[in-house]
Design a protein around this motif. Structure first.
Motif, PDB file in Angstrom:
ATOM      1  N   PRO A  34      95.085  56.397  -5.254  1.00 12.46           N
ATOM      2  CA  PRO A  34      94.021  56.880  -4.365  1.00 12.46           C
ATOM      3  C   PRO A  34      92.706  56.944  -5.137  1.00 12.46           C
ATOM      4  O   PRO A  34      92.682  56.705  -6.358  1.00 12.46           O
ATOM      5  CB  PRO A  34      94.512  58.275  -3.963  1.00 12.46           C
ATOM      6  N   PRO A  35      91.591  57.266  -4.488  1.00 14.07           N
ATOM      7  CA  PRO A  35      90.303  57.346  -5.196  1.00 14.07           C
ATOM      8  C   PRO A  35      90.419  58.222  -6.447  1.00 14.07           C
ATOM      9  O   PRO A  35      91.021  59.296  -6.415  1.00 14.07           O
ATOM     10  CB  PRO A  35      89.369  57.961  -4.152  1.00 14.07           C
ATOM     11  N   HIS A  36      89.817  57.743  -7.534  1.00 13.83           N
ATOM     12  CA  HIS A  36      90.004  58.432  -8.809  1.00 13.83           C
ATOM     13  C   HIS A  36      88.832  58.162  -9.733  1.00 13.83           C
ATOM     14  O   HIS A  36      87.961  57.338  -9.447  1.00 13.83           O
ATOM     15  CB  HIS A  36      91.300  57.966  -9.475  1.00 13.83           C
ATOM     16  N   GLU A  37      88.836  58.864 -10.871  1.00 15.74           N
ATOM     17  CA  GLU A  37      87.846  58.663 -11.921  1.00 15.74           C
ATOM     18  C   GLU A  37      88.554  58.765 -13.260  1.00 15.74           C
ATOM     19  O   GLU A  37      89.712  59.200 -13.334  1.00 15.74           O
ATOM     20  CB  GLU A  37      86.739  59.724 -11.825  1.00 15.74           C
ATOM     21  N   HIS A  38      87.862  58.358 -14.326  1.00 10.69           N
ATOM     22  CA  HIS A  38      88.467  58.430 -15.651  1.00 10.69           C
ATOM     23  C   HIS A  38      88.779  59.872 -16.025  1.00 10.69           C
ATOM     24  O   HIS A  38      88.058  60.801 -15.657  1.00 10.69           O
ATOM     25  CB  HIS A  38      87.527  57.830 -16.703  1.00 10.69           C
ATOM     26  N   GLY A  39      89.851  60.039 -16.784  1.00 13.05           N
ATOM     27  CA  GLY A  39      90.203  61.354 -17.277  1.00 13.05           C
ATOM     28  C   GLY A  39      89.384  61.728 -18.503  1.00 13.05           C
ATOM     29  O   GLY A  39      88.516  60.976 -18.956  1.00 13.05           O
ATOM     30  N   THR A  40      89.664  62.895 -19.053  1.00 17.26           N
ATOM     31  CA  THR A  40      88.960  63.416 -20.222  1.00 17.26           C
ATOM     32  C   THR A  40      89.962  63.685 -21.336  1.00 17.26           C
ATOM     33  O   THR A  40      91.182  63.619 -21.133  1.00 17.26           O
ATOM     34  CB  THR A  40      88.238  64.726 -19.873  1.00 17.26           C
ATOM     35  N   THR A  41      89.455  64.026 -22.509  1.00 18.30           N
ATOM     36  CA  THR A  41      90.358  64.370 -23.606  1.00 18.30           C
ATOM     37  C   THR A  41      91.177  65.617 -23.274  1.00 18.30           C
ATOM     38  O   THR A  41      92.331  65.739 -23.702  1.00 18.30           O
ATOM     39  CB  THR A  41      89.569  64.600 -24.907  1.00 18.30           C
ATOM     40  N   THR A  42      90.605  66.528 -22.506  1.00 20.41           N
ATOM     41  CA  THR A  42      91.360  67.714 -22.094  1.00 20.41           C
ATOM     42  C   THR A  42      92.492  67.328 -21.153  1.00 20.41           C
ATOM     43  O   THR A  42      93.606  67.865 -21.242  1.00 20.41           O
ATOM     44  CB  THR A  42      90.431  68.741 -21.418  1.00 20.41           C
TER      45      THR A  42
END
Length: 224
Positions: free
Chosen positions: A27-35
């Motif tokens: 589904p719609p998404h964005e890049h994750g983070t180090t956390t």
């Protein structure tokens, strides 16, 4: 475990002599983070051992092949990298005791997970998923902080606080970090052979390992 899922159809299929698999669309998404990486690794590393064979982590897979393909590098540099490869393999086999082996992702960094817009996360790129030392997954973020400069000190502190452990304090950190650095160098060198625009970055990474660019952290730019 929140990961990408295979479509429930007969697979893999062969196309032009290559195996092809089918996965559910995200589904719609964005890049994750180090956390996000820390949170998912904490969840992954505490899972019970599966009742099927995951195979064991191979930290040096494809290194030799990448070096053979590194056409833009000077042969003296390639020879030196081969020697480093051998040294690190020997050190890996005799590395200090660490945490108990568990399921590991194998290439855990924000580019291999996404944050869903509607909530939740998904781990992707399961090619290196296997049994191995959890430190290997943690070293990816540590190297991005201590070697490449891609992760800030504040981001790394938050990563360690979230996971509950700082892998750089382990006696075997230098060995695993060296293996991860070598993978990053040879990856760039292999692809520079077919993408001339990346040759400068590949050489820069080699120069860093060979002591020509001063102490860590170095400014390594991403490729691909």
């Amino acid at each position: 475990m929140p990961a990408v899922r295979l479509v429930d159809v007969p697979q893999p299929v062969e196309v032009d002599s290559c195996p092809v698999t089918f996965w559910e669309e995200l589904p719609p998404h964005e890049h994750g983070t180090t956390t996000d990486v820390a949170q998912l690794l904490l969840q992954l590393h505490t899972l019970p051992a599966p009742d099927f064979d995951l195979g064991h982590l191979r930290p040096f897979v494809r290194i030799s092949e990448r070096l053979e393909a590194a056409a833009t590098l000077d042969r003296a540099d390639v020879s030196w990298l081969h020697g480093l490869h051998q040294e690190l393999e020997a050190a890996w086999a005799d590395r200090p005791a660490g945490r108990r082996d568990c399921a590991v992702h194998g290439d855990a960094w924000p580019g291999n997970l996404v944050r869903l817009i509607g909530g939740g996360r998904r781990i992707m790129d399961l090619e290196r998923f296997s049994l191995g030392p959890p430190e290997w997954d943690l070293v990816s973020t540590a190297v991005r902080a201590k070697t490449t400069g891609a992760v800030t000190a504040t981001e790394y502190d938050t990563f360690c606080e979230t996971y509950g452990y700082d892998v750089t304090e382990w006696d075997g950190y230098g060995i695993l970090a060296g293996a991860r650095e070598l993978r990053m160098v040879t990856y760039a060198a292999q692809h520079a052979a077919s993408h001339p625009g990346w040759a400068e970055q590949a050489q820069h990474r080699v120069d860093c390992l060979r002591g020509r660019r001063g102490p860590r952290p170095w400014n390594w730019k991403g490729i691909l």
